[in-house]
Design a protein around this motif. Structure first.
Motif, short mmCIF file in Angstrom:
data_model
loop_
_atom_site.label_atom_id
_atom_site.label_comp_id
_atom_site.label_asym_id
_atom_site.label_seq_id
_atom_site.Cartn_x
_atom_site.Cartn_y
_atom_site.Cartn_z
N ARG A 81 0.83 -1.21 0.00
CA ARG A 81 0.00 0.00 0.00
C ARG A 81 0.86 1.25 0.00
N ASP A 82 2.08 1.16 0.49
CA ASP A 82 2.89 2.36 0.75
C ASP A 82 3.78 2.79 -0.41
N LYS A 84 5.37 3.86 -3.98
CA LYS A 84 4.81 4.67 -5.06
C LYS A 84 5.25 4.18 -6.44
N ASP A 85 6.51 3.71 -6.54
CA ASP A 85 7.04 3.27 -7.83
C ASP A 85 8.28 2.41 -7.58
N GLN A 86 8.98 2.05 -8.64
CA GLN A 86 10.17 1.21 -8.50
C GLN A 86 11.22 1.87 -7.61
N GLU A 87 11.44 3.15 -7.81
CA GLU A 87 12.44 3.86 -7.01
C GLU A 87 12.07 3.85 -5.53
N ASP A 88 10.79 3.98 -5.26
CA ASP A 88 10.34 3.98 -3.87
C ASP A 88 10.49 2.60 -3.23
N MET A 89 10.28 1.53 -4.01
CA MET A 89 10.50 0.19 -3.47
C MET A 89 11.95 0.02 -3.03
N GLU A 90 12.86 0.52 -3.85
CA GLU A 90 14.29 0.44 -3.51
C GLU A 90 14.58 1.22 -2.23
N LYS A 91 14.00 2.40 -2.11
CA LYS A 91 14.21 3.23 -0.92
C LYS A 91 13.70 2.52 0.33
N VAL A 117 -4.18 -3.89 -4.42
CA VAL A 117 -2.78 -3.55 -4.73
C VAL A 117 -2.21 -4.37 -5.89
N TYR A 118 -2.93 -5.36 -6.36
CA TYR A 118 -2.37 -6.27 -7.37
C TYR A 118 -1.99 -5.54 -8.66
N GLU A 119 -2.87 -4.69 -9.18
CA GLU A 119 -2.56 -3.99 -10.42
C GLU A 119 -1.36 -3.06 -10.25
N LYS A 120 -1.25 -2.46 -9.09
CA LYS A 120 -0.10 -1.60 -8.79
C LYS A 120 1.19 -2.43 -8.80
N CYS A 121 1.14 -3.62 -8.24
CA CYS A 121 2.30 -4.50 -8.22
C CYS A 121 2.70 -4.93 -9.62
N ARG A 122 1.71 -5.15 -10.47
CA ARG A 122 2.00 -5.51 -11.86
C ARG A 122 2.60 -4.31 -12.60
N LYS A 123 2.04 -3.15 -12.39
CA LYS A 123 2.50 -1.95 -13.09
C LYS A 123 3.96 -1.65 -12.80
N TYR A 124 4.34 -1.76 -11.52
CA TYR A 124 5.71 -1.41 -11.13
C TYR A 124 6.59 -2.64 -10.92
N ASP A 125 6.09 -3.80 -11.34
CA ASP A 125 6.85 -5.05 -11.30
C ASP A 125 7.44 -5.34 -9.92
#
Length: 380
Positions: A81-82, A84-91, A117-125
């Motif tokens: 849920r938290d 925002k994008d690939q860069e944020d996952m890394e952070k 959250v599933y579509e978000k997970c697919r979008k940002y891999d």
């Protein structure tokens, strides 16, 4: 069943002040962690969002800084849920390594996977992200904690199952056939895809450890020395495909009871199953709101409503003939939090709820009981 199949869940660590999620009782937490390790168990499960985003730090202080890294296994989770994008996952991932004080995680999960959250997970891999971290040696095993329909679980495993080493499911006898959880069907799908299953909420947030008296007597008549919680753990651990069961423990008694259970594990019998189904019927008659108390619903509530606490009071008052003290508890909680009647029906809580409960409707019931003095309503 081997020792390694019993895990220490760190969602509800002991606190000095129940109203302050970060007032950790470190002396007690350290004693519990040490006693657990001394019994030969090693698995600790935390998450980025636990205890107001400070749960990982508590585990670092009570465990990582006090024990050799090879003496325990640590699991944490990517907050779906938290980010925002690939860069944020890394952070976030780097923050988690720092919070926990480790260079790698033994187990890392996509947290609270569901339709929201599933579509978000697919979008940002997100699935590719955790696989990359595994290749880098920063994750040993990749998993997913799942709270949704069997149909969605099958879709995800069909598309991304090869990259998941295990699945964490909510499995307990109360939710076995519940339409909002469907423990049995989700477990069947995990088994179909040959994914080892870790169990969360085997006692459904303590519900199955604190039963109505009628249910307690039914179990005691068959096994006088067995705790209500032990029945729930044995049910979950006896299911096909289950390799680990988590327990959030707050006392030495729980450590000893659970440790003894898993060191000399006895699968549930058919005769005991018949008793369990009768107990389930009793619980369902006495539990208007099937809330586990996880607290996910409170994150971002614009009115800061103490939803799990109010639901617990609502359920408790339905089981007693002396409800007077519950009103005082409600008043005390509402002095620091929004009242149930303050709800503006934004429904962000419902999007976050792993149980998919109609929270805003239940809050109306709570308000009707505690704020107006109306008769106690039960929503069907």
């Amino acid at each position: 069943m081997e020792k390694y199949q019993f895990g220490f869940g760190c969602m509800r660590l002991p606190l000095l002040n129940p109203d302050d999620l970060v007032s950790f009782d470190y002396p007690l937490i350290e004693k519990l962690f040490d006693a657990y390790l001394e019994q030969g168990f090693t698995y600790f499960d935390t998450a980025y969002t636990y205890h107001g985003y400070h749960g990982e730090e508590a585990v670092r202080k009570a465990l990582v800084e006090r024990h050799p890294r090879e003496s325990f296994e640590l699991a944490t989770k990517l907050p779906l849920r938290d980010f925002k994008d690939q860069e944020d996952m890394e952070k976030i991932f780097q923050e988690q390594l720092d919070h926990c004080g480790v260079e790698y995680f033994d187990y890392y999960l996509l947290h609270n996977m569901g339709t929201n959250v599933y579509e978000k997970c697919r979008k940002y891999d997100a699935f590719g992200f955790v696989q990359q971290k595994k290749k880098e040696g920063k994750i040993r095993y990749v998993g997913m904690s799942f709270h949704d329909t069997p149909e969605l679980l099958e879709e995800i495993l069909g598309a991304y199952g090869e990259g998941l080493d295990f699945i964490q499911l909510q499995i307990n006898y109360l939710d076995w056939e519940q339409p909002n959880v469907q423990s049995r069907r989700c477990l069947e799908i995990a088994n179909k895809y040959k994914k080892p299953v870790f169990v969360m909420e085997p006692c459904k947030g303590g519900t199955l450890a604190n039963l109505p008296e009628e249910a307690v007597q039914l179990m005691k008549s068959y096994a006088p020395e067995a705790s209500a919680a032990s029945w729930a753990f044995r049910f979950a651990a006896s299911q096909e495909g289950v390799v680990r069961v988590l327990s959030g423990m707050n006392s030495m008694e729980q450590i000893q009871d659970n440790g003894a259970l898993f060191k000399d594990f006895q699968p549930i019998t058919e005769e005991e199953l018949e008793i369990i189904w009768k107990v389930r019927e009793i619980i369902e008659r006495n539990t208007p709101i099937p809330c586990t108390g996880c607290g996910y619903c409170t994150h971002g509530c614009p009115k800061e409503i103490a939803i799990p606490q109010y639901f617990a009071l609502y359920n408790n008052i339905s089981r007693t003939s002396n409800p007077s003290s519950h009103g005082s508890y409600y008043h005390n909680i509402s002095r620091k939090h929004g009242k149930a009647g303050d709800c503006i029906s934004c429904k962000q809580c419902e999007k976050a709820c792993p149980e998919h409960l109609p929270i805003t409707d239940y809050l109306k019931d709570v308000a009707a009981k505690f704020e107006t003095g109306n008769n106690f309503p039960v929503r069907k």
